[in-house]
Motif scaffolding. Structure first.
Motif, short mmCIF file in Angstrom:
data_model
loop_
_atom_site.label_atom_id
_atom_site.label_comp_id
_atom_site.label_asym_id
_atom_site.label_seq_id
_atom_site.Cartn_x
_atom_site.Cartn_y
_atom_site.Cartn_z
N PHE A 11 0.83 -1.21 0.00
CA PHE A 11 0.00 0.00 0.00
C PHE A 11 0.86 1.26 0.00
CE2 PHE A 11 -2.09 -3.53 2.13
CZ PHE A 11 -3.16 -3.72 1.27
N ASN A 12 2.09 1.06 -0.44
CA ASN A 12 3.07 2.14 -0.55
C ASN A 12 2.54 3.39 -1.21
OD1 ASN A 12 5.45 1.57 0.54
ND2 ASN A 12 6.39 0.67 -1.27
N ARG A 13 1.82 3.16 -2.28
CA ARG A 13 1.48 4.31 -3.10
C ARG A 13 0.08 4.85 -2.79
NH1 ARG A 13 2.68 3.32 -9.02
NH2 ARG A 13 2.19 1.13 -8.68
N PHE A 68 2.53 -3.40 5.52
CA PHE A 68 1.96 -2.06 5.74
C PHE A 68 3.04 -0.98 5.82
CE2 PHE A 68 -1.05 -5.05 7.85
CZ PHE A 68 -2.06 -4.93 6.89
N ARG A 69 4.18 -1.30 5.24
CA ARG A 69 5.24 -0.30 5.19
C ARG A 69 4.71 0.94 4.47
NH1 ARG A 69 9.67 -2.18 1.49
NH2 ARG A 69 9.94 -3.83 3.04
N ASN A 70 4.97 2.08 4.99
CA ASN A 70 4.49 3.35 4.44
C ASN A 70 2.97 3.41 4.36
OD1 ASN A 70 7.20 3.78 4.13
ND2 ASN A 70 6.97 4.85 2.18
N ALA A 71 2.29 2.69 5.21
CA ALA A 71 0.84 2.83 5.28
C ALA A 71 0.49 3.26 6.70
CB ALA A 71 0.16 1.52 4.93
C1 LIG Z 1 8.27 5.38 2.33
O1 LIG Z 1 8.14 6.76 2.60
C2 LIG Z 1 9.35 7.45 2.69
C3 LIG Z 1 9.09 8.88 3.02
O2 LIG Z 1 7.79 9.05 3.46
C4 LIG Z 1 10.11 7.35 1.39
O3 LIG Z 1 11.36 7.98 1.51
C5 LIG Z 1 10.31 5.89 1.04
O4 LIG Z 1 10.90 5.77 -0.21
C6 LIG Z 1 8.99 5.17 1.04
N1 LIG Z 1 9.25 3.75 0.86
C7 LIG Z 1 8.74 3.11 -0.15
C8 LIG Z 1 9.09 1.65 -0.22
O5 LIG Z 1 8.00 3.60 -0.93
#
Ligand SMILES: *[C@@H]1O[C@H](CO)[C@@H](O)[C@H](O)[C@H]1NC(C)=O
Ligand SMILES: *[C@@H]1O[C@H](CO)[C@@H](O)[C@H](O)[C@H]1NC(C)=O
Ligand SMILES: *[C@@H]1O[C@H](CO)[C@@H](O)[C@H](O)[C@H]1NC(C)=O
Ligand SMILES: *[C@@H]1O[C@H](CO)[C@@H](O)[C@H](O)[C@H]1NC(C)=O
Ligand SMILES: *[C@@H]1O[C@H](CO)[C@@H](O)[C@H](O)[C@H]1NC(C)=O
Ligand SMILES: *[C@@H]1O[C@H](CO)[C@@H](O)[C@H](O)[C@H]1NC(C)=O
Ligand SMILES: *[C@@H]1O[C@H](CO)[C@@H](O)[C@H](O)[C@H]1NC(C)=O
Length: 469
Positions: free
Chosen positions: A71-73, A95-98
């Motif tokens: 759900f990164n994006r 849930f990384r970045n979620a």
């Molecule tokens: C997660 O978010 C951070 C900043 O919010 C960003 O630098 C990083 O690239 C993101 N990770 C992914 C896997 O998208």
């Protein structure tokens, strides 16, 4: 249970089909910031999902695996519904970045072990639904970082141990609902349970487990009952325990407390006074000894008993049997024990012993409720159970059956609205009901906590676990 998200299928079609968002997958419906891909036969997450979505509904599909950063994006994602899928586990970093997630519904899946990495980083998560899985174990650190958690539902699983120790005031200040009903817990770490924050205890649901009857267990529920917790009032009959672990001899212990008559429960009054309370049942003519054990342990205590039949019984001597009073039928021993040699029915009632530590100006009291029964031809247990049974009101049955979701909460001043339960798919709830229940009658008794809004929360309890009760 109305939901603003379900304006009706027809309406959704009309609104959505003409100019759906650029990246709305064909199997989904996208409306404003909500994407619904439920019941679409999905085995994989659709490749591109609208990045501005706040709500994503993937329930009732065949999903069994999610890749790290799935759900990164979707940086605005707050509500994620994954109920009724095939998940047996979750990989690392799903849930990384979620971290914006506030509601996560993983109910009705096949999860077995809730591993401590599952919800890592979800510090904004308020509601976690895990009921109706196959969970046997919840790892110790699972709830660790979930500092915004308000409600967690674990019922209808096979959990035998739960990390109560990981929930403390500072770690989960908003937690008011922890549903562990209908699991397989037989012995709980009661000291950890008693150390839970007051609001968590008030919102802890433990009915329909495989509890083994013992005094430690009874004492905890006795306190909760005294405080009239909803969990006990609403599920009085579902609170059962088995005698010596034999599942065939199960007791509805909130109704029939006879088994626990020898248990001592401690009643916390305003400190430093502590009252120990217990029940004793004897036959007329028998001897009874009531100890005066209190939280005070000094060697120089003086004891006073007040008895319903004989008034005050005092003694000031310490370690000197001669100064103990000794009428022919009642003795007060130096250790505070009161002995009544030939009880009569008139000796029934509440006996209160006050132990005074004069040096430290501390008093503590011990209460014993004595019931003297006439020897009956029938067996002792039956007689006693009837006695107890009669004192229990049947009113609560009625409350239980006809209870409306909102009672006292209405009269209280309005508080910020809790997240409505209806934020998850109502059809999921209906289908749980339809699969696990065969008739309406059963539906009443199988009432499930997850489908109810608690009506009270913001109230602390006066029960101070501290002070050793
Ligand atoms: C997660 O978010 C951070 C900043 O919010 C960003 O630098 C990083 O690239 C993101 N990770 C992914 C896997 O998208
Ligand atoms: C009690 O739990 C079992 C599973 O452990 C479940 O099948 C049953 O429906 C539950 N009963 C009630 C009354 O909740
Ligand atoms: C309670 O204590 C009495 C006397 O000490 C004993 O006979 C009885 O079996 C006990 N009851 C239970 C349920 O342990
Ligand atoms: C009280 O008197 C009875 C006999 O009359 C005796 O058996 C008992 O030990 C006495 N108790 C005390 C505390 O002196
Ligand atoms: C119990 O008390 C009643 C009234 O107080 C009295 O009439 C009765 O004789 C007493 N019974 C015994 C066994 O002492
Ligand atoms: C303790 O009890 C005695 C009499 O039982 C009473 O005079 C005294 O005031 C009490 N002390 C406290 C601290 O409650
Ligand atoms: C003592 O027990 C009897 C019956 O067991 C009960 O009716 C009564 O309310 C109890 N009294 C107290 C003060 O708990």
């Amino acid at each position: 249970m109305t939901s603003g998200l379900r304006p009706g299928p027809l309406l959704v079609l009309l609104l959505v089909l003409p100019g759906s968002e650029e990246d709305c997958p064909s199997v989904c419906l996208c409306l404003s910031d909500t994407v619904s891909c439920s019941s679409s036969g999905l085995t994989k997450l659709p490749l591109s999902l609208p990045s501005s979505s706040v709500t994503l509904d993937l329930s009732h599909n065949h999903l069994s695996w999610l890749f790290p950063g799935s759900f990164n994006r979707m940086p605005r994602l707050e509500n994620l519904r994954l109920a009724h899928n095939q998940f047996s586990s979750l990989g690392h970093g799903v849930f990384r970045n979620a971290s914006g997630l506030r509601h996560l519904d993983l109910s009705s899946n096949k999860l077995q072990v809730v591993e401590q990495h599952f919800f890592q980083g979800l510090w904004r998560l308020e509601e976690l639904l895990l009921f109706n899985n196959k969970i046997t174990q919840v790892e110790g650190g699972t709830l660790g970082g979930l500092s915004s958690l308000k409600k967690a539902y674990f019922s209808l699983n096979q959990i035998t141990d739960f990390p109560f120790f990981s929930i403390r005031d500072h770690s989960h200040p908003f937690l008011t609902m922890l549903d562990l009903s209908s699991n397989r817990m037989s012995r709980l770490p009661w000291e950890d349970v008693k150390a839970l924050p007051g609001l968590v205890q008030r919102g802890l649901y433990l009915h329909n487990n495989s509890l083994i009857c013992d005094c430690a267990m009874y004492s905890v529920f006795w306190h909760w009952d005294l405080r009239d917790f909803d969990s006990l009032r609403e599920f009085t009959d579902e609170h059962t325990c088995s005698v010596y672990g034999n599942p065939r001899s199960s007791i509805r212990f909130l109704r029939h407390s006879g088994f626990f008559r020898n248990c001592t429960v401690e009643k916390a009054v305003s400190l430093p006074v502590t009252v120990l309370l217990s029940h004793v049942v004897v036959f007329e003519g028998e001897k009874v000894r009531l100890d005066c054990q209190t939280s005070l342990s000094s060697a120089e205590l003086s004891f006073t008993w007040s008895s319903p039949n004989k008034g005050r019984v005092t003694q000031t001597g310490i370690n000197d049997t001669q100064t103990g009073i000794n009428d022919t039928l009642t003795s007060l021993f130096p250790d505070g024990t009161l002995e009544i040699r030939e009880t009569t029915v008139n000796d029934s009632g509440l006996y209160v012993c006050t132990a005074a530590d004069i040096k430290q100006a501390l008093n503590a009291t011990r209460e014993v409720n004595v019931t003297v029964v006439l020897p009956a031809p029938e067996s002792f247990n039956t007689g006693y159970t009837t006695l107890i049974g009669c004192t229990v009101t049947t009113v609560s049955v009625m409350i239980y059956l006809y209870m409306t979701p909102c009672r006292c909460g209405c009269c209280k001043q309005p508080r910020p609205q809790d997240i409505p339960i209806a934020t998850y798919d109502p059809s999921a709830l209906t289908s749980i009901f339809s699969t696990s229940m065969r008739d309406n009658n059963k539906m009443q008794t199988n009432k499930h906590v997850a489908f109810m809004e608690p009506t009270r929360s913001e109230e602390g309890t006066e029960w101070e676990p501290e002070g050793g009760w």
